[in-house]
Enzyme design. Sequence first.
Site, PDB file in Angstrom:
ATOM      1  N   TYR A 131      -2.163  -1.689  10.418  1.00  8.59           N
ATOM      2  CA  TYR A 131      -2.127  -1.787   8.954  1.00  8.59           C
ATOM      3  C   TYR A 131      -0.823  -1.184   8.422  1.00  8.59           C
ATOM      4  CZ  TYR A 131      -3.909  -1.247   4.139  1.00  8.59           C
ATOM      5  OH  TYR A 131      -4.093  -1.320   2.770  1.00  8.59           O
ATOM      6  N   SER A 135       0.872  -1.174   0.000  1.00  9.17           N
ATOM      7  CA  SER A 135       0.000   0.000   0.000  1.00  9.17           C
ATOM      8  C   SER A 135       0.906   1.221   0.000  1.00  9.17           C
ATOM      9  CB  SER A 135      -0.854   0.000   1.277  1.00  9.17           C
ATOM     10  OG  SER A 135      -1.499   1.243   1.453  1.00  9.17           O
TER      11      SER A 135
HETATM   12  P1  NAD Z   1     -11.301  -6.367  -0.207  1.00  8.95           P
HETATM   13  O1  NAD Z   1     -11.865  -6.312   1.171  1.00  8.95           O
HETATM   14  O2  NAD Z   1     -12.158  -6.012  -1.371  1.00  8.95           O
HETATM   15  O3  NAD Z   1     -10.671  -7.804  -0.488  1.00  8.95           O
HETATM   16  C1  NAD Z   1      -9.918  -8.470   0.471  1.00  8.95           C
HETATM   17  C2  NAD Z   1      -9.830  -9.921   0.079  1.00  8.95           C
HETATM   18  O4  NAD Z   1      -9.107 -10.614   1.116  1.00  8.95           O
HETATM   19  C3  NAD Z   1     -11.190 -10.595  -0.018  1.00  8.95           C
HETATM   20  O5  NAD Z   1     -11.171 -11.565  -1.037  1.00  8.95           O
HETATM   21  C4  NAD Z   1     -11.327 -11.254   1.356  1.00  8.95           C
HETATM   22  O6  NAD Z   1     -12.228 -12.353   1.367  1.00  8.95           O
HETATM   23  C5  NAD Z   1      -9.886 -11.690   1.578  1.00  8.95           C
HETATM   24  N1  NAD Z   1      -9.580 -11.977   2.971  1.00  8.95           N
HETATM   25  C6  NAD Z   1      -9.800 -11.207   4.065  1.00  8.95           C
HETATM   26  N2  NAD Z   1      -9.417 -11.851   5.179  1.00  8.95           N
HETATM   27  C7  NAD Z   1      -8.930 -13.052   4.777  1.00  8.95           C
HETATM   28  C8  NAD Z   1      -8.404 -14.175   5.470  1.00  8.95           C
HETATM   29  N3  NAD Z   1      -8.296 -14.213   6.803  1.00  8.95           N
HETATM   30  N4  NAD Z   1      -8.017 -15.257   4.746  1.00  8.95           N
HETATM   31  C9  NAD Z   1      -8.144 -15.263   3.382  1.00  8.95           C
HETATM   32  N5  NAD Z   1      -8.643 -14.219   2.697  1.00  8.95           N
HETATM   33  C10 NAD Z   1      -9.048 -13.145   3.389  1.00  8.95           C
HETATM   34  O7  NAD Z   1     -10.007  -5.434  -0.138  1.00  8.95           O
HETATM   35  P2  NAD Z   1      -9.105  -4.746  -1.266  1.00  8.95           P
HETATM   36  O8  NAD Z   1      -9.302  -3.280  -1.136  1.00  8.95           O
HETATM   37  O9  NAD Z   1      -9.281  -5.395  -2.579  1.00  8.95           O
HETATM   38  O10 NAD Z   1      -7.659  -5.047  -0.668  1.00  8.95           O
HETATM   39  C11 NAD Z   1      -6.775  -6.001  -1.229  1.00  8.95           C
HETATM   40  C12 NAD Z   1      -5.373  -5.647  -0.796  1.00  8.95           C
HETATM   41  O11 NAD Z   1      -5.029  -4.361  -1.297  1.00  8.95           O
HETATM   42  C13 NAD Z   1      -5.179  -5.583   0.716  1.00  8.95           C
HETATM   43  O12 NAD Z   1      -3.940  -6.124   1.071  1.00  8.95           O
HETATM   44  C14 NAD Z   1      -5.203  -4.085   0.990  1.00  8.95           C
HETATM   45  O13 NAD Z   1      -4.495  -3.752   2.152  1.00  8.95           O
HETATM   46  C15 NAD Z   1      -4.523  -3.564  -0.263  1.00  8.95           C
HETATM   47  N6  NAD Z   1      -4.792  -2.165  -0.540  1.00  8.95           N
HETATM   48  C16 NAD Z   1      -6.042  -1.722  -0.806  1.00  8.95           C
HETATM   49  C17 NAD Z   1      -6.244  -0.377  -1.083  1.00  8.95           C
HETATM   50  C18 NAD Z   1      -7.585   0.177  -1.420  1.00  8.95           C
HETATM   51  O14 NAD Z   1      -7.704   1.405  -1.535  1.00  8.95           O
HETATM   52  N7  NAD Z   1      -8.605  -0.638  -1.615  1.00  8.95           N
HETATM   53  C19 NAD Z   1      -5.161   0.508  -1.076  1.00  8.95           C
HETATM   54  C20 NAD Z   1      -3.903   0.017  -0.786  1.00  8.95           C
HETATM   55  C21 NAD Z   1      -3.719  -1.319  -0.524  1.00  8.95           C
END
Ligand code: NAD
Length: 260
Positions: free
Chosen positions: A155, A142
């Site tokens: 986080y 991130s």
């Molecule tokens: P999201 O909530 O849409 O997806 C998260 C995924 O992880 C889902 O498929 C969920 O089922 C899975 N998950 C959660 N807990 C789990 C567990 N214990 N075991 C297995 N799977 C699990 O989130 P996202 O926004 O798509 O985030 C994905 C990644 O991107 C994360 O690492 C997040 O930190 C990172 N990220 C997101 C953003 C953003 O703005 N959305 C920005 C920077 C980084």
Amino acid sequence: MLNGKRALVTGSTSGIGLGIARALAAKGASVMLNGFGDGAEIEALRAGLAREFGVTVLYNGADLSRPDGAGDLVRDTQARLGGLDILVNNAGIQHVAPVEEFPLERWDSVIAINLTAVFQAIRAALPGMKAQGWGRIVNVASVHGLVASVNKAAYIAAKHGVVGLTKVVGLETAEIDITCNAICPGWVLTPLVQKQIDTRAEAQGVAVEEAGRDLLSEKQPSKKFTTPEQIGDLAVFLCSSAAANMTGSALTMDGGWAAQ
Ligand code: NAD
């Protein structure tokens, strides 16, 4: 371009992980999906991707908060896809609270899923990648792996850890055709961020659209959300031969956030 490659994308039932899984499948890779959700919806997603792109798509719902849940997931992928070439560590959760009110169990679960599972997956995947002499590891960190914001202690500690781990693995595999890089997105409109927008809208008594605009204008100079498709394309690039000499790096896709 990725025909015959076998990929595992953790947390790929929604959001960024799904965007990456789609992009890899579109380039011909077979894919192991992972993540939570409704069983019937996940099966429809799995079958839909397999049909659309004519590749093998499997699913394993391993809980990455379990001790070595990530290692077991890698071993199951190797067994069912016949090996593992591309590991995308994407699953992640968020918890928002000031440090002195941050519950220890929330700290532990954020660190377990966002950092320890990344280490465990890499540890389990590397011997096979070394034996076959090729591997691509993409860690979804991130912009919060590079800079901080308030109220996200676990986080941000975990994501800084992922960027550090990425550098170590990049160095340890530097002389082999294995790369390890981190993607550092700013705001991407996914269920994880929608939850934060909804909380904000409620706390400020404003419409959800306005809360979304506020969120962007605070940190992301482009004032536009990155899309899961754009992150998927960056992951594909990191798996391409053009990126063969890129390793240990942290690539922002954040509308200018980290440039400030
Ligand atoms: P999201 O909530 O849409 O997806 C998260 C995924 O992880 C889902 O498929 C969920 O089922 C899975 N998950 C959660 N807990 C789990 C567990 N214990 N075991 C297995 N799977 C699990 O989130 P996202 O926004 O798509 O985030 C994905 C990644 O991107 C994360 O690492 C997040 O930190 C990172 N990220 C997101 C953003 C953003 O703005 N959305 C920005 C920077 C980084």
